[in-house]
Design a protein around this motif. Structure first.
Motif: not given
Ligand code: SF4
Length: 356
Positions: A119-131, A164-168, A198-200
């Motif tokens: 999963g990923c805590p960054m929750a980018c709105r366009f990303c399935a993992t983030g959701k 660049m897969g799931m996660g920050e 990274t998304v930063g």
């Molecule tokens: S996996 Fe990457 S794109 Fe998806 S929510 Fe995390 S940082 Fe954002």
């Protein structure tokens, strides 16, 4: 035996160097050559359980299993192959989490897209993992195991690895750098062929540069920073967590990273139809980046099932790219791969109902 903090869990063998495996063998009552044998079986023969290492005496294999040692490989749950041969694997960790890994082949290279977290805590709105929320960070052996799984599934040595897969990755710096060291030294993928995306995360880029020098000797991998917008307001709309990281501070940290490592930063920009793909956005982005050692990688959005964003038109992609080039910015357009098999990050896991 002294364990390097980047070498992973104590009972896991994958991720260790030949020296560490020799020390481990001696610490477990064997001659050091057993460590070299194990190294060969782990990384070249890619055995997936201790009992399969038939050069080890059966009694010793049983003892190791009894003591709880494990190689640390991941179980393959699902495999899908797109028409363009892009491979996507859904893999299970020992504690029952599911992660995705993608193998992207071309004639001259095989790129493995590695997940750094469940999963990923960054929750980018366009990303399935983030959701799907965040479960935990991955250990270094779980990242190395993804590369091995793709290598075996495609029967081909990976030439490039992208985190660049799931996660920050910058929320898991130590383990990611340990995985890079192992993928570089034990699996033979050159550091310059490895990218960390990274998304930063505020205050992490100088630390990444320092830790990389310490753990890898030199930071030679590529750092890819996801901008996705030319200004703070729009960036926050697309990446809500960007509210804690002002745009100018992020660019300043990238300049500092370049000064510390000498490595040009690559900026990722996902083009979302009608939202961030106009000529004005391209001009604004160019103005922000002019004069910095950078490269922009444009990616056309790949819609997910309940997409709130649109794919950009071919015309807007072309004119965005041209405008950046006219302003002297180096730019490339990443080709979409595996669209027919849900290749975008997090889609397969989501389909399997594990992301929620
Ligand atoms: S996996 Fe990457 S794109 Fe998806 S929510 Fe995390 S940082 Fe954002």
């Amino acid at each position: 035996m002294t364990r390097d903090p980047c070498s992973g869990a104590n009972n896991v063998l994958l991720g260790r160097s030949v020296k560490e495996l020799e020390e481990w063998a001696v610490g477990n009552g064997q001659a050091s050559f057993r460590g070299r044998q194990l190294h060969d079986w782990l990384y070249n023969k890619a055995v997936d359980d201790i009992d399969g290492i038939t050069v080890f005496p059966k009694q010793w294999r049983d003892d190791l299993l009894e003591k709880g040692f494990t190689l640390g490989r991941l179980e393959e749950l699902t495999r899908v192959v797109a028409e363009d041969s892009t491979l996507k694997l859904l893999l299970a960790t020992k504690d029952g989490e599911n992660i995705e890994t993608v193998g992207i082949p071309t004639e001259n290279r095989l790129t493995v897209c590695v997940s750094s977290q469940v999963g990923c805590p960054m929750a980018c709105r366009f990303c399935a993992t983030g959701k799907g929320g965040f479960q935990r960070s991955l250990a270094l052996h779980e990242m190395v195991a993804q590369v091995l799984s793709v290598r075996e599934a495609m029967n081909r040595r990976p030439s490039n690895v992208v985190f660049m897969g799931m996660g920050e990755p910058l929320l898991n710096i130590q383990q990611v750098l340990g995985a890079i060291r192992c993928i570089n030294n034990e699996l033979g993928v050159g550091q310059r062929k490895i990218t960390v995306s990274t998304v930063g995360v505020p205050n992490t880029l100088p630390n990444l540069a320092e830790q990389a020098q310490k753990i890898l000797g030199r930071a030679q991998f590529t750092l890819a920073v996801s901008l996705h917008a030319p200004n703070q307001e729009l960036r926050e709309e697309i990446i809500p967590t960007a509210s804690t990281y002002p745009f100018e501070n992020l660019l300043e940290d990238c300049r500092r990273y370049f000064a510390l490592t000498g490595r040009r930063v690559s900026y990722e920009y996902i083009l979302l139809g009608g939202l961030n793909d106009t000529k004005e956005h391209a001009m604004e982005l160019a103005d922000r980046l002019i004069g910095s050692q950078s490269h922009v990688n444009l990616i056309a959005y790949n819609p997910i099932d309940d997409a709130e964003f649109k794919r950009p038109s071919v015309r807007s992609i072309g004119s965005f790219k041209r405008l950046l080039e006219q302003k002297g910015i180096k730019v490339s357009l990443r080709a979409s791969r595996g669209l027919d098999k849900n290749a975008a990050c997090g889609q397969l896991r989501r389909q399997q109902g594990k992301a929620f």
